[in-house]
Design a protein around this motif. Structure first.
Motif, PDB file in Angstrom:
ATOM      1  N   UNK A  98       0.827  -1.211   0.000  1.00 32.04           N
ATOM      2  CA  UNK A  98       0.000   0.000   0.000  1.00 32.04           C
ATOM      3  C   UNK A  98       0.857   1.255   0.000  1.00 32.04           C
ATOM      4  N   UNK A  99       2.037   1.159   0.612  1.00 30.02           N
ATOM      5  CA  UNK A  99       2.940   2.305   0.695  1.00 30.02           C
ATOM      6  C   UNK A  99       3.803   2.466  -0.550  1.00 30.02           C
ATOM      7  N   UNK A 100       3.625   1.588  -1.556  1.00 32.81           N
ATOM      8  CA  UNK A 100       4.298   1.821  -2.815  1.00 32.81           C
ATOM      9  C   UNK A 100       5.290   0.784  -3.283  1.00 32.81           C
ATOM     10  N   UNK A 101       5.500  -0.306  -2.527  1.00 34.75           N
ATOM     11  CA  UNK A 101       6.429  -1.339  -2.992  1.00 34.75           C
ATOM     12  C   UNK A 101       5.874  -2.010  -4.249  1.00 34.75           C
ATOM     13  N   UNK A 102       6.735  -2.179  -5.248  1.00 33.77           N
ATOM     14  CA  UNK A 102       6.304  -2.855  -6.469  1.00 33.77           C
ATOM     15  C   UNK A 102       6.203  -4.353  -6.303  1.00 33.77           C
ATOM     16  N   UNK A 103       6.915  -4.891  -5.321  1.00 31.72           N
ATOM     17  CA  UNK A 103       6.891  -6.323  -5.025  1.00 31.72           C
ATOM     18  C   UNK A 103       7.270  -6.486  -3.564  1.00 31.72           C
ATOM     19  N   UNK A 104       6.625  -7.428  -2.885  1.00 34.99           N
ATOM     20  CA  UNK A 104       6.940  -7.720  -1.485  1.00 34.99           C
ATOM     21  C   UNK A 104       7.173  -9.218  -1.366  1.00 34.99           C
ATOM     22  N   UNK A 105       8.387  -9.606  -1.006  1.00 30.87           N
ATOM     23  CA  UNK A 105       8.758 -11.018  -0.941  1.00 30.87           C
ATOM     24  C   UNK A 105       8.490 -11.537   0.471  1.00 30.87           C
ATOM     25  N   UNK A 137       9.397   2.280   8.901  1.00 30.51           N
ATOM     26  CA  UNK A 137       9.365   3.350   7.906  1.00 30.51           C
ATOM     27  C   UNK A 137       8.838   2.800   6.575  1.00 30.51           C
ATOM     28  N   UNK A 138       7.655   2.223   6.559  1.00 30.18           N
ATOM     29  CA  UNK A 138       7.160   1.610   5.320  1.00 30.18           C
ATOM     30  C   UNK A 138       6.902   2.606   4.205  1.00 30.18           C
ATOM     31  N   UNK A 139       6.774   3.886   4.529  1.00 30.43           N
ATOM     32  CA  UNK A 139       6.560   4.906   3.500  1.00 30.43           C
ATOM     33  C   UNK A 139       7.810   5.154   2.661  1.00 30.43           C
ATOM     34  N   UNK A 140       8.925   4.514   3.003  1.00 27.94           N
ATOM     35  CA  UNK A 140      10.132   4.686   2.186  1.00 27.94           C
ATOM     36  C   UNK A 140       9.890   4.245   0.754  1.00 27.94           C
ATOM     37  N   UNK A 141       8.951   3.327   0.541  1.00 25.64           N
ATOM     38  CA  UNK A 141       8.692   2.844  -0.818  1.00 25.64           C
ATOM     39  C   UNK A 141       8.068   3.933  -1.685  1.00 25.64           C
ATOM     40  N   UNK A 142       7.111   4.664  -1.146  1.00 20.74           N
ATOM     41  CA  UNK A 142       6.519   5.741  -1.943  1.00 20.74           C
ATOM     42  C   UNK A 142       7.526   6.877  -2.120  1.00 20.74           C
ATOM     43  N   UNK A 143       8.390   7.094  -1.105  1.00 21.17           N
ATOM     44  CA  UNK A 143       9.403   8.141  -1.242  1.00 21.17           C
ATOM     45  C   UNK A 143      10.368   7.813  -2.374  1.00 21.17           C
ATOM     46  N   UNK A 144      10.821   6.556  -2.429  1.00 19.48           N
ATOM     47  CA  UNK A 144      11.743   6.147  -3.495  1.00 19.48           C
ATOM     48  C   UNK A 144      11.046   6.194  -4.837  1.00 19.48           C
ATOM     49  N   UNK A 145       9.833   5.659  -4.911  1.00 17.32           N
ATOM     50  CA  UNK A 145       9.099   5.632  -6.178  1.00 17.32           C
ATOM     51  C   UNK A 145       8.889   7.046  -6.711  1.00 17.32           C
ATOM     52  N   UNK A 146       8.523   7.975  -5.836  1.00 15.01           N
ATOM     53  CA  UNK A 146       8.290   9.355  -6.265  1.00 15.01           C
ATOM     54  C   UNK A 146       9.581  10.004  -6.756  1.00 15.01           C
ATOM     55  N   UNK A 147      10.659   9.755  -6.044  1.00 13.40           N
ATOM     56  CA  UNK A 147      11.938  10.360  -6.437  1.00 13.40           C
ATOM     57  C   UNK A 147      12.421   9.808  -7.770  1.00 13.40           C
ATOM     58  N   UNK A 148      12.273   8.504  -7.968  1.00 17.61           N
ATOM     59  CA  UNK A 148      12.709   7.915  -9.238  1.00 17.61           C
ATOM     60  C   UNK A 148      11.881   8.431 -10.409  1.00 17.61           C
ATOM     61  N   UNK A 149      10.605   8.716 -10.152  1.00 18.01           N
ATOM     62  CA  UNK A 149       9.725   9.181 -11.221  1.00 18.01           C
ATOM     63  C   UNK A 149       9.874  10.670 -11.514  1.00 18.01           C
ATOM     64  N   UNK A 150      10.182  11.465 -10.465  1.00 20.87           N
ATOM     65  CA  UNK A 150      10.137  12.917 -10.632  1.00 20.87           C
ATOM     66  C   UNK A 150      11.440  13.633 -10.328  1.00 20.87           C
ATOM     67  N   UNK A 151      12.350  12.952  -9.600  1.00 22.42           N
ATOM     68  CA  UNK A 151      13.563  13.631  -9.160  1.00 22.42           C
ATOM     69  C   UNK A 151      13.331  14.536  -7.971  1.00 22.42           C
ATOM     70  N   UNK A 152      12.137  14.488  -7.398  1.00 16.24           N
ATOM     71  CA  UNK A 152      11.799  15.345  -6.272  1.00 16.24           C
ATOM     72  C   UNK A 152      11.590  14.509  -5.014  1.00 16.24           C
ATOM     73  N   UNK A 153      11.940  15.103  -3.875  1.00 16.21           N
ATOM     74  CA  UNK A 153      11.762  14.429  -2.597  1.00 16.21           C
ATOM     75  C   UNK A 153      10.385  14.739  -2.023  1.00 16.21           C
ATOM     76  N   UNK A 154       9.703  13.732  -1.550  1.00 14.19           N
ATOM     77  CA  UNK A 154       8.461  13.944  -0.823  1.00 14.19           C
ATOM     78  C   UNK A 154       8.776  14.440   0.585  1.00 14.19           C
ATOM     79  N   UNK A 155       7.920  15.264   1.152  1.00 15.70           N
ATOM     80  CA  UNK A 155       8.120  15.635   2.558  1.00 15.70           C
ATOM     81  C   UNK A 155       7.883  14.422   3.442  1.00 15.70           C
ATOM     82  N   UNK A 156       8.526  14.361   4.592  1.00 16.91           N
ATOM     83  CA  UNK A 156       8.284  13.221   5.493  1.00 16.91           C
ATOM     84  C   UNK A 156       6.838  13.215   5.942  1.00 16.91           C
TER      85      UNK A 156
END
Length: 346
Positions: free
Chosen positions: A31-38, A230-249
């Motif tokens: 839900x927090x943005x991981x593309x795959x969870x093993x 810190x499960x929101x790290x997945x959406x933070x990484x996904x957003x940065x890879x897509x936009x080059x911008x950092x999400x606020x914590x």
């Protein structure tokens, strides 16, 4: 990135971690943005498949596709049977563990110990690939120790055996999780094989994820310890890879709501008594290094919530604590809880 028929997007993956990546945590990270969870590592020995622990680890009801299940063992035929069993119970990707550094795993010649026997690696991979009609992936380290960095050789064996994606943790087995991950071996592997490569090790920020992808040429990154609390790290990484911008914590109120939902999911999945006990480590991770409170406040919070015996008490203490932080007030813990908190310092 694709693993067989499955598109992995965004290209950030939750690492399998024993005792951590259970079903509630996998669902949360997805839900927090991981593309795959093993999944957590499941044992290949069929004598243990009907234990309560194994049954929970093999519970994938309601998980979003694709469902990736990691298996561990040493005997090709047994691992092949374990792969079939897990596919019959919902696995859409089977991952083979050859990266775990734990002594109890390596002493049984499983996990990263297998990297010392390249012919056996080949037999295992061929047996598992032949046993199932879903993609098979492999997780390895760079080698057993500094003098035996044979990950490139293992990677070629994996590709020849039909492995459809390879995860490489950038440390040798004898390093465990010490020191810094080395990415040059991952880059060498990526340049040498055609199957997707996932880089693992010290991926703890969006900037690090982008740097590792750039420096190694890997197709995706895998996040392990940095996702704990810190499960929101997945959406933070996904957003940065897509936009080059950092999400606020995330705001403290959102952290509270994520944490309370996680606790409730643990209580429901394990039952109240075991769920409360398992939740304690997650509470510690969520509270760790929060900028809103001091180390003393964090220690007091952990002391109190770790003494909570019931789900309602654990939830109430957690909610009250984070509500105070959100309001900018010094957290106060219930008087009824303090005697139990004090006892743990004795």
């Amino acid at each position: 990135m694709r693993i067989g028929p499955h598109a992995i997007a965004p290209r950030v993956v939750l690492a399998p971690m024993a005792g951590v990546t259970d079903k509630p945590f996998r669902l949360l990270c997805k839900r927090m943005g991981a593309g795959l969870a093993v999944s957590e590592m499941t044992i290949s020995d069929p004598r243990f498949w009907n234990t309560s622990k194994s049954l929970r680890r093999m519970d994938h009801d309601g998980e979003p596709d694709p469902i990736s299940v990691q298996i561990a063992g040493t005997e090709p035929r047994q691992l092949a049977e374990a792969a079939r069993y897990n596919v019959d119970h919902g696995a859409q990707i089977v991952d083979i563990n050859m990266g775990c550094p734990a002594k109890k795993v390596c002493h049984a010649w499983a996990g990263s110990a297998l990297m010392r026997d390249e012919p056996l690696v080949g037999r295992i991979l061929e047996a598992v690939v032949a046993a199932v009609d879903v993609p098979v992936t492999l997780k390895i380290r760079t080698g057993w120790d500094a003098a035996n960095r044979n990950a490139p050789a293992i990677a070629r064996i994996a590709e020849a055996a039909g492995i459809q994606a390879l995860t490489v943790h950038g440390r040798t087995r004898d390093q465990h999780y010490a020191g810094h991950a080395e990415y040059d071996t991952i880059a060498r592997i990526k340049a040498d094989i055609a199957i997707p490569v996932i880089a693992n090790g010290d991926i703890d920020s969006p900037q690090r994820a982008a740097q590792v992808l750039r420096d190694t040429g890997a197709d995706a990154v895998m996040v392990g310890r940095a996702a704990q609390g810190r499960p929101w790290i997945f959406r933070e990484i996904a957003h940065y890879l897509a936009s080059g911008e950092l999400l606020p914590p995330p705001a403290i109120g959102e952290v509270r709501d994520i944490l309370l939902g996680h606790l409730q999911a643990l209580h429901a999945f394990y039952g109240e008594e075991q769920g409360v006990r398992i939740a304690r480590k997650h509470l510690g991770w969520y509270a760790k290094d929060r900028p809103e409170h001091s180390a003393e406040q964090m220690a007091a919070f952990r002391a109190v919530v770790n003494r909570a015996q019931g789900a309602d008490e654990q939830l109430a203490l957690t909610r009250d604590y984070f509500d105070a932080l959100e309001a900018g007030m010094p957290p106060t813990l219930s008087d009824a809880a303090w005697p139990r908190a004090e006892s743990c310092f004795m």
